[in-house]
Write a protein that holds these residues in place. Structure first.
Motif, PDB file in Angstrom:
ATOM      1  N   SER A 162       0.841  -1.199   0.000  1.00 54.97           N
ATOM      2  CA  SER A 162       0.000   0.000   0.000  1.00 54.97           C
ATOM      3  C   SER A 162       0.872   1.243   0.000  1.00 54.97           C
ATOM      4  N   GLY A 163       0.508   2.219  -0.815  1.00 52.23           N
ATOM      5  CA  GLY A 163       1.299   3.439  -0.921  1.00 52.23           C
ATOM      6  C   GLY A 163       0.888   4.470   0.112  1.00 52.23           C
ATOM      7  N   LYS A 164       1.871   5.120   0.710  1.00 49.73           N
ATOM      8  CA  LYS A 164       1.585   6.173   1.688  1.00 49.73           C
ATOM      9  C   LYS A 164       0.865   7.349   1.036  1.00 49.73           C
ATOM     10  N   ALA A 165       1.223   7.640  -0.218  1.00 56.05           N
ATOM     11  CA  ALA A 165       0.575   8.754  -0.912  1.00 56.05           C
ATOM     12  C   ALA A 165      -0.897   8.463  -1.171  1.00 56.05           C
ATOM     13  N   ASP A 166      -1.258   7.178  -1.315  1.00 59.11           N
ATOM     14  CA  ASP A 166      -2.672   6.833  -1.503  1.00 59.11           C
ATOM     15  C   ASP A 166      -3.490   7.268  -0.296  1.00 59.11           C
ATOM     16  N   ALA A 167      -2.996   6.938   0.896  1.00 54.62           N
ATOM     17  CA  ALA A 167      -3.742   7.257   2.119  1.00 54.62           C
ATOM     18  C   ALA A 167      -3.744   8.751   2.420  1.00 54.62           C
ATOM     19  N   LEU A 168      -2.636   9.427   2.152  1.00 55.69           N
ATOM     20  CA  LEU A 168      -2.509  10.835   2.521  1.00 55.69           C
ATOM     21  C   LEU A 168      -3.132  11.787   1.500  1.00 55.69           C
ATOM     22  N   LEU A 169      -3.114  11.396   0.222  1.00 56.32           N
ATOM     23  CA  LEU A 169      -3.530  12.344  -0.811  1.00 56.32           C
ATOM     24  C   LEU A 169      -4.605  11.783  -1.742  1.00 56.32           C
ATOM     25  N   PHE A 170      -4.378  10.604  -2.314  1.00 55.33           N
ATOM     26  CA  PHE A 170      -5.303  10.077  -3.317  1.00 55.33           C
ATOM     27  C   PHE A 170      -6.716   9.892  -2.767  1.00 55.33           C
ATOM     28  N   LEU A 171      -6.879   9.086  -1.723  1.00 51.31           N
ATOM     29  CA  LEU A 171      -8.216   8.803  -1.216  1.00 51.31           C
ATOM     30  C   LEU A 171      -8.902  10.050  -0.646  1.00 51.31           C
ATOM     31  N   PRO A 172      -8.192  10.913   0.122  1.00 50.55           N
ATOM     32  CA  PRO A 172      -8.855  12.146   0.573  1.00 50.55           C
ATOM     33  C   PRO A 172      -9.293  13.050  -0.580  1.00 50.55           C
ATOM     34  N   LEU A 173      -8.486  13.141  -1.656  1.00 52.65           N
ATOM     35  CA  LEU A 173      -8.886  13.967  -2.795  1.00 52.65           C
ATOM     36  C   LEU A 173     -10.085  13.363  -3.523  1.00 52.65           C
ATOM     37  N   VAL A 174     -10.154  12.041  -3.570  1.00 61.64           N
ATOM     38  CA  VAL A 174     -11.334  11.387  -4.139  1.00 61.64           C
ATOM     39  C   VAL A 174     -12.577  11.764  -3.321  1.00 61.64           C
ATOM     40  N   GLU A 175     -12.429  11.753  -1.987  1.00 58.62           N
ATOM     41  CA  GLU A 175     -13.576  12.092  -1.131  1.00 58.62           C
ATOM     42  C   GLU A 175     -13.976  13.553  -1.289  1.00 58.62           C
ATOM     43  N   VAL A 176     -12.989  14.451  -1.393  1.00 59.00           N
ATOM     44  CA  VAL A 176     -13.302  15.860  -1.650  1.00 59.00           C
ATOM     45  C   VAL A 176     -14.083  15.990  -2.956  1.00 59.00           C
ATOM     46  N   SER A 177     -13.659  15.240  -3.979  1.00 56.61           N
ATOM     47  CA  SER A 177     -14.349  15.282  -5.267  1.00 56.61           C
ATOM     48  C   SER A 177     -15.798  14.834  -5.129  1.00 56.61           C
ATOM     49  N   ARG A 178     -16.018  13.771  -4.344  1.00 57.72           N
ATOM     50  CA  ARG A 178     -17.384  13.249  -4.159  1.00 57.72           C
ATOM     51  C   ARG A 178     -18.259  14.247  -3.394  1.00 57.72           C
ATOM     52  N   ARG A 179     -17.651  14.976  -2.460  1.00 58.60           N
ATOM     53  CA  ARG A 179     -18.415  15.922  -1.646  1.00 58.60           C
ATOM     54  C   ARG A 179     -18.733  17.210  -2.397  1.00 58.60           C
ATOM     55  N   ASN A 180     -17.971  17.491  -3.467  1.00 54.67           N
ATOM     56  CA  ASN A 180     -18.133  18.757  -4.192  1.00 54.67           C
ATOM     57  C   ASN A 180     -18.274  18.505  -5.693  1.00 54.67           C
ATOM     58  N   PRO A 181     -19.289  17.769  -6.120  1.00 52.29           N
ATOM     59  CA  PRO A 181     -19.439  17.458  -7.543  1.00 52.29           C
ATOM     60  C   PRO A 181     -19.626  18.722  -8.380  1.00 52.29           C
ATOM     61  N   GLY A 182     -18.919  18.758  -9.509  1.00 59.54           N
ATOM     62  CA  GLY A 182     -19.011  19.904 -10.395  1.00 59.54           C
ATOM     63  C   GLY A 182     -18.069  21.033 -10.051  1.00 59.54           C
ATOM     64  N   ARG A 183     -17.531  21.027  -8.821  1.00 58.31           N
ATOM     65  CA  ARG A 183     -16.613  22.099  -8.404  1.00 58.31           C
ATOM     66  C   ARG A 183     -15.164  21.649  -8.457  1.00 58.31           C
ATOM     67  N   CYS A 184     -14.906  20.397  -8.110  1.00 56.28           N
ATOM     68  CA  CYS A 184     -13.528  19.910  -8.130  1.00 56.28           C
ATOM     69  C   CYS A 184     -13.533  18.418  -8.444  1.00 56.28           C
ATOM     70  N   GLU A 185     -12.379  17.946  -8.921  1.00 63.69           N
ATOM     71  CA  GLU A 185     -12.287  16.544  -9.311  1.00 63.69           C
ATOM     72  C   GLU A 185     -10.828  16.114  -9.362  1.00 63.69           C
ATOM     73  N   LEU A 186     -10.549  14.926  -8.824  1.00 63.14           N
ATOM     74  CA  LEU A 186      -9.248  14.307  -9.054  1.00 63.14           C
ATOM     75  C   LEU A 186      -9.354  13.606 -10.408  1.00 63.14           C
ATOM     76  N   PHE A 187      -8.937  14.296 -11.448  1.00 63.99           N
ATOM     77  CA  PHE A 187      -9.125  13.827 -12.817  1.00 63.99           C
ATOM     78  C   PHE A 187      -8.212  12.651 -13.144  1.00 63.99           C
ATOM     79  N   GLN A 188      -7.045  12.611 -12.519  1.00 67.23           N
ATOM     80  CA  GLN A 188      -6.056  11.584 -12.856  1.00 67.23           C
ATOM     81  C   GLN A 188      -5.239  11.221 -11.615  1.00 67.23           C
ATOM     82  N   TRP A 189      -4.929   9.944 -11.474  1.00 69.54           N
ATOM     83  CA  TRP A 189      -4.007   9.504 -10.427  1.00 69.54           C
ATOM     84  C   TRP A 189      -3.250   8.288 -10.908  1.00 69.54           C
ATOM     85  N   LEU A 190      -1.936   8.300 -10.720  1.00 77.19           N
ATOM     86  CA  LEU A 190      -1.100   7.149 -11.016  1.00 77.19           C
ATOM     87  C   LEU A 190      -0.398   6.712  -9.732  1.00 77.19           C
TER      88      LEU A 190
END
Length: 279
Positions: free
Chosen positions: A101-129
């Motif tokens: 498991s990647g540390k960046a996934d827990a610290l940045l990827f998943l929280p940014l996904v949740e921010v995107s879900r909470r604010n549809p149309g305003r922000c989005e994690l368009f890409q993640w590698l």
């Protein structure tokens, strides 16, 4: 249930869950619900089905007081994925099913996904590698000397930010003296950029320090010897307390902190590369 029978009965969402686990290591039910944009109950049902089919395994950490299940792909699940990807003409990602498991996934990827879900149309994690795909992308740009924990494209309020992220893992080595601990291992986060003879094709390099003292050391280092790229720092404690798109990011030489989308820019004379494809 045999592998072939299970594979035939996999829904598109269960394929996505299986591929996510194979590329990102273990995940909780909550993580899977976020990634797939479904309820926790739906994610739980899918994970139980995959577990009963022998495609994922699950464990509980003795240190976790919530006794939550953590799921990972099995060898059988990895083999099913590999065969399906090959049959469809898609490339098989490196170390599929064998990644921690990647540390960046827990610290940045998943929280940014949740921010995107909470604010549809305003922000989005368009890409993640994830880390392996990020390394491959950097090699394609002749930047194999740069090691990053993740690559992302963040959209917010009509603005777009391409970024690479690095997570400070703390002092390097078994024996580190007390006065060396605040700076030990930090140089490794920056060495690849200082070896590069050009800009890395992102709008900003994000550095996540282990604590406040190490973040201050990073900023001091960057003031003494700036990188060609724009840089912003934060620390893990802030990311545990606040959403990562908030005013948590500090640009070296500035006293205040900025929102994520405000920390980088892109030179107008450079053509921004298209985001690499996702799974």
């Amino acid at each position: 249930m045999g592998d072939q029978d299970a594979a035939r009965r996999l829904s598109p969402r269960r394929w996505r869950i299986l591929l996510y686990l194979a590329q990102h290591g273990s995940a909780s039910t909550r993580d899977v619900a976020l990634v797939c944009a479904v309820s926790r109950l739906t994610a739980h049902r899918d994970l139980v089905w995959l577990h009963e089919a022998g495609l994922v395994h699950r464990d509980r950490s003795p240190e976790d007081r919530t006794h939550s299940w953590w799921y990972g792909v099995t060898a059988e699940g990895t083999d099913v994925l590999r065969r399906a990807l090959t049959a469809s003409g898609r490339s098989v990602p490196l170390r599929l099913g064998q990644r921690p498991s990647g540390k960046a996934d827990a610290l940045l990827f998943l929280p940014l996904v949740e921010v995107s879900r909470r604010n549809p149309g305003r922000c989005e994690l368009f890409q993640w590698l994830a880390t392996m795909e990020t390394s491959s992308w950097l090699r394609q740009h002749d930047l194999a000397q740069v090691r990053a924990d993740g690559y992302g494209v963040w959209l917010q309020d009509g603005r777009c930010l391409w970024f690479l992220v690095h997570v400070d893992r703390g002092p390097i080595g078994d024996v580190v003296s007390e006065h060396e601990r605040p700076a030990s291992g930090l140089g490794g986060l920056l060495v690849g950029y200082r070896r590069a003879d050009r800009l890395v094709p992102v709008g900003v390099v994000l550095l996540i320090a282990q604590d406040a003292e190490r973040e201050e050391r990073l900023r001091a280092d960057l003031l003494r010897e700036p990188l060609r790229n724009a840089v912003a720092t934060t620390r893990q404690q802030l990311l545990y307390r606040y959403w990562p798109d908030d005013q948590l990011w500090q640009v070296p030489g500035e006293s205040g902190r900025r929102r994520l989308v405000e920390v980088g820019s892109w030179p107008h004379h450079v053509t921004m590369p298209l985001p690499p494809p996702t799974s």
